[in-house]
Design a protein around this motif. Structure first.
Motif, PDB file in Angstrom:
ATOM      1  N   ARG A  67       0.830  -1.203   0.000  1.00  0.00           N
ATOM      2  CA  ARG A  67       0.000   0.000   0.000  1.00  0.00           C
ATOM      3  C   ARG A  67       0.867   1.256   0.000  1.00  0.00           C
ATOM      4  O   ARG A  67       0.553   2.239  -0.669  1.00  0.00           O
ATOM      5  CB  ARG A  67      -0.948  -0.012   1.194  1.00  0.00           C
ATOM      6  CG  ARG A  67      -2.024  -1.063   1.027  1.00  0.00           C
ATOM      7  CD  ARG A  67      -3.010  -1.229   2.160  1.00  0.00           C
ATOM      8  NE  ARG A  67      -3.155  -0.161   3.100  1.00  0.00           N
ATOM      9  CZ  ARG A  67      -3.542  -0.333   4.356  1.00  0.00           C
ATOM     10  NH1 ARG A  67      -3.805  -1.543   4.795  1.00  0.00           N
ATOM     11  NH2 ARG A  67      -3.666   0.687   5.169  1.00  0.00           N
ATOM     12  N   HIS A  69       3.919   1.584  -1.294  1.00  0.00           N
ATOM     13  CA  HIS A  69       4.489   1.755  -2.636  1.00  0.00           C
ATOM     14  C   HIS A  69       3.432   2.276  -3.607  1.00  0.00           C
ATOM     15  O   HIS A  69       3.739   3.113  -4.471  1.00  0.00           O
ATOM     16  CB  HIS A  69       5.098   0.452  -3.136  1.00  0.00           C
ATOM     17  CG  HIS A  69       6.317   0.031  -2.367  1.00  0.00           C
ATOM     18  ND1 HIS A  69       7.393   0.862  -2.138  1.00  0.00           N
ATOM     19  CD2 HIS A  69       6.626  -1.146  -1.762  1.00  0.00           C
ATOM     20  CE1 HIS A  69       8.306   0.238  -1.432  1.00  0.00           C
ATOM     21  NE2 HIS A  69       7.869  -0.979  -1.180  1.00  0.00           N
ATOM     22  N   ALA A  70       2.202   1.815  -3.462  1.00  0.00           N
ATOM     23  CA  ALA A  70       1.132   2.313  -4.333  1.00  0.00           C
ATOM     24  C   ALA A  70       0.889   3.791  -4.075  1.00  0.00           C
ATOM     25  O   ALA A  70       0.721   4.581  -5.018  1.00  0.00           O
ATOM     26  CB  ALA A  70      -0.149   1.511  -4.102  1.00  0.00           C
ATOM     27  N   CYS A  71       0.897   4.201  -2.812  1.00  0.00           N
ATOM     28  CA  CYS A  71       0.704   5.623  -2.474  1.00  0.00           C
ATOM     29  C   CYS A  71       1.864   6.466  -2.987  1.00  0.00           C
ATOM     30  O   CYS A  71       1.657   7.567  -3.512  1.00  0.00           O
ATOM     31  CB  CYS A  71       0.555   5.795  -0.961  1.00  0.00           C
ATOM     32  SG  CYS A  71      -1.005   5.178  -0.303  1.00  0.00           S
ATOM     33  N   GLU A  72       3.090   5.960  -2.834  1.00  0.00           N
ATOM     34  CA  GLU A  72       4.258   6.698  -3.332  1.00  0.00           C
ATOM     35  C   GLU A  72       4.192   6.860  -4.844  1.00  0.00           C
ATOM     36  O   GLU A  72       4.523   7.926  -5.374  1.00  0.00           O
ATOM     37  CB  GLU A  72       5.545   5.991  -2.919  1.00  0.00           C
ATOM     38  CG  GLU A  72       5.853   6.122  -1.440  1.00  0.00           C
ATOM     39  CD  GLU A  72       7.034   5.268  -0.999  1.00  0.00           C
ATOM     40  OE1 GLU A  72       7.389   4.303  -1.719  1.00  0.00           O
ATOM     41  OE2 GLU A  72       7.593   5.567   0.073  1.00  0.00           O
ATOM     42  N   ALA A  73       3.766   5.819  -5.545  1.00  0.00           N
ATOM     43  CA  ALA A  73       3.637   5.906  -7.006  1.00  0.00           C
ATOM     44  C   ALA A  73       2.555   6.912  -7.388  1.00  0.00           C
ATOM     45  O   ALA A  73       2.726   7.693  -8.340  1.00  0.00           O
ATOM     46  CB  ALA A  73       3.319   4.531  -7.590  1.00  0.00           C
ATOM     47  N   GLU A  74       1.465   6.922  -6.631  1.00  0.00           N
ATOM     48  CA  GLU A  74       0.386   7.876  -6.907  1.00  0.00           C
ATOM     49  C   GLU A  74       0.857   9.312  -6.669  1.00  0.00           C
ATOM     50  O   GLU A  74       0.565  10.213  -7.463  1.00  0.00           O
ATOM     51  CB  GLU A  74      -0.812   7.552  -6.010  1.00  0.00           C
ATOM     52  CG  GLU A  74      -2.053   8.331  -6.329  1.00  0.00           C
ATOM     53  CD  GLU A  74      -3.242   7.890  -5.491  1.00  0.00           C
ATOM     54  OE1 GLU A  74      -4.156   8.729  -5.340  1.00  0.00           O
ATOM     55  OE2 GLU A  74      -3.257   6.754  -4.990  1.00  0.00           O
ATOM     56  N   ILE A  75       1.613   9.530  -5.606  1.00  0.00           N
ATOM     57  CA  ILE A  75       2.140  10.873  -5.320  1.00  0.00           C
ATOM     58  C   ILE A  75       3.130  11.301  -6.400  1.00  0.00           C
ATOM     59  O   ILE A  75       3.114  12.445  -6.858  1.00  0.00           O
ATOM     60  CB  ILE A  75       2.781  10.905  -3.920  1.00  0.00           C
ATOM     61  CG1 ILE A  75       1.695  10.802  -2.855  1.00  0.00           C
ATOM     62  CG2 ILE A  75       3.609  12.176  -3.731  1.00  0.00           C
ATOM     63  CD1 ILE A  75       2.232  10.603  -1.452  1.00  0.00           C
ATOM     64  N   ALA A  77       3.177  10.322  -9.503  1.00  0.00           N
ATOM     65  CA  ALA A  77       2.410  10.635 -10.710  1.00  0.00           C
ATOM     66  C   ALA A  77       1.731  11.992 -10.580  1.00  0.00           C
ATOM     67  O   ALA A  77       1.677  12.762 -11.540  1.00  0.00           O
ATOM     68  CB  ALA A  77       1.373   9.542 -10.964  1.00  0.00           C
ATOM     69  N   LEU A  78       1.237  12.292  -9.384  1.00  0.00           N
ATOM     70  CA  LEU A  78       0.602  13.585  -9.152  1.00  0.00           C
ATOM     71  C   LEU A  78       1.608  14.721  -9.328  1.00  0.00           C
ATOM     72  O   LEU A  78       1.314  15.732  -9.977  1.00  0.00           O
ATOM     73  CB  LEU A  78       0.010  13.624  -7.737  1.00  0.00           C
ATOM     74  CG  LEU A  78      -0.641  14.923  -7.301  1.00  0.00           C
ATOM     75  CD1 LEU A  78      -1.910  15.159  -8.094  1.00  0.00           C
ATOM     76  CD2 LEU A  78      -0.932  14.889  -5.814  1.00  0.00           C
ATOM     77  N   SER A  81       2.260  15.567 -12.913  1.00  0.00           N
ATOM     78  CA  SER A  81       1.141  16.044 -13.731  1.00  0.00           C
ATOM     79  C   SER A  81       1.266  17.533 -14.028  1.00  0.00           C
ATOM     80  O   SER A  81       1.875  18.295 -13.274  1.00  0.00           O
ATOM     81  CB  SER A  81      -0.197  15.767 -13.026  1.00  0.00           C
ATOM     82  OG  SER A  81      -0.336  16.622 -11.912  1.00  0.00           O
ATOM     83  N   TRP A  84      -0.362  19.837 -11.371  1.00  0.00           N
ATOM     84  CA  TRP A  84       0.455  20.111 -10.186  1.00  0.00           C
ATOM     85  C   TRP A  84       1.438  21.239 -10.469  1.00  0.00           C
ATOM     86  O   TRP A  84       1.627  22.133  -9.657  1.00  0.00           O
ATOM     87  CB  TRP A  84       1.188  18.836  -9.763  1.00  0.00           C
ATOM     88  CG  TRP A  84       2.032  19.029  -8.534  1.00  0.00           C
ATOM     89  CD1 TRP A  84       3.359  19.301  -8.480  1.00  0.00           C
ATOM     90  CD2 TRP A  84       1.587  18.991  -7.182  1.00  0.00           C
ATOM     91  NE1 TRP A  84       3.782  19.419  -7.182  1.00  0.00           N
ATOM     92  CE2 TRP A  84       2.706  19.233  -6.355  1.00  0.00           C
ATOM     93  CE3 TRP A  84       0.353  18.773  -6.577  1.00  0.00           C
ATOM     94  CZ2 TRP A  84       2.631  19.261  -4.973  1.00  0.00           C
ATOM     95  CZ3 TRP A  84       0.292  18.794  -5.194  1.00  0.00           C
ATOM     96  CH2 TRP A  84       1.416  19.035  -4.412  1.00  0.00           C
TER      97      TRP A  84
END
Length: 135
Positions: A67, A69-75, A77-78, A81, A84
């Protein structure tokens, strides 16, 4: 054969007290052996319970790391963008106190900043004896 029979009887009479003592020792150690066996069984069960708890903790840790690593990848990507990057100045203005923003705006427009590009030596103010600030 009377001699052999006498020897066997004599040897049996001599060995009998030792055998009786050994048997008494065995009987005396049986309760201790039973307690030790019971304690060993409890320790084995406790060990099995602990192994199960360690296994559960490892599974939970692995799930949390996934979870994370998924959050870090999402951040990440954000942050990559365009929205951002476009809203960066707005975020800066929202968290920077107005007085700091005013000071930054003033200092960025000052002549000292304008001359700090390396286009020449700093100039002294007129009527300055050398202790004035660069303008």
């Amino acid at each position: 054969m009377p001699q052999c029979a006498d020897l066997a009887a004599w040897s049996e009479r001599r060995a009998l007290p030792f055998a009786r003592l050994a048997w008494e020792d065995v009987q005396a150690t049986r309760p201790a052996l039973a307690r030790a066996t019971s304690e060993l069984d409890l320790a084995r069960q406790s060990n099995a319970d602990l192994q199960g708890a360690v296994s559960d903790a490892r599974r939970a840790k692995d799930e949390i790391e996934q979870r994370l690593h998924a959050c870090e990848a999402e951040i990440a990507a954000l942050h990559q963008s365009s929205s951002w990057r476009i809203t960066g100045p707005l975020r800066f203005a929202a968290v920077t106190p107005p007085a700091i923003t005013l000071l930054l705006g003033t200092s960025l427009n000052s002549k000292a900043i304008a001359h700090s590009s390396g286009s020449g030596p700093p100039r002294k103010k007129e009527n300055c004896s050398g202790h004035c600030h660069v303008s």
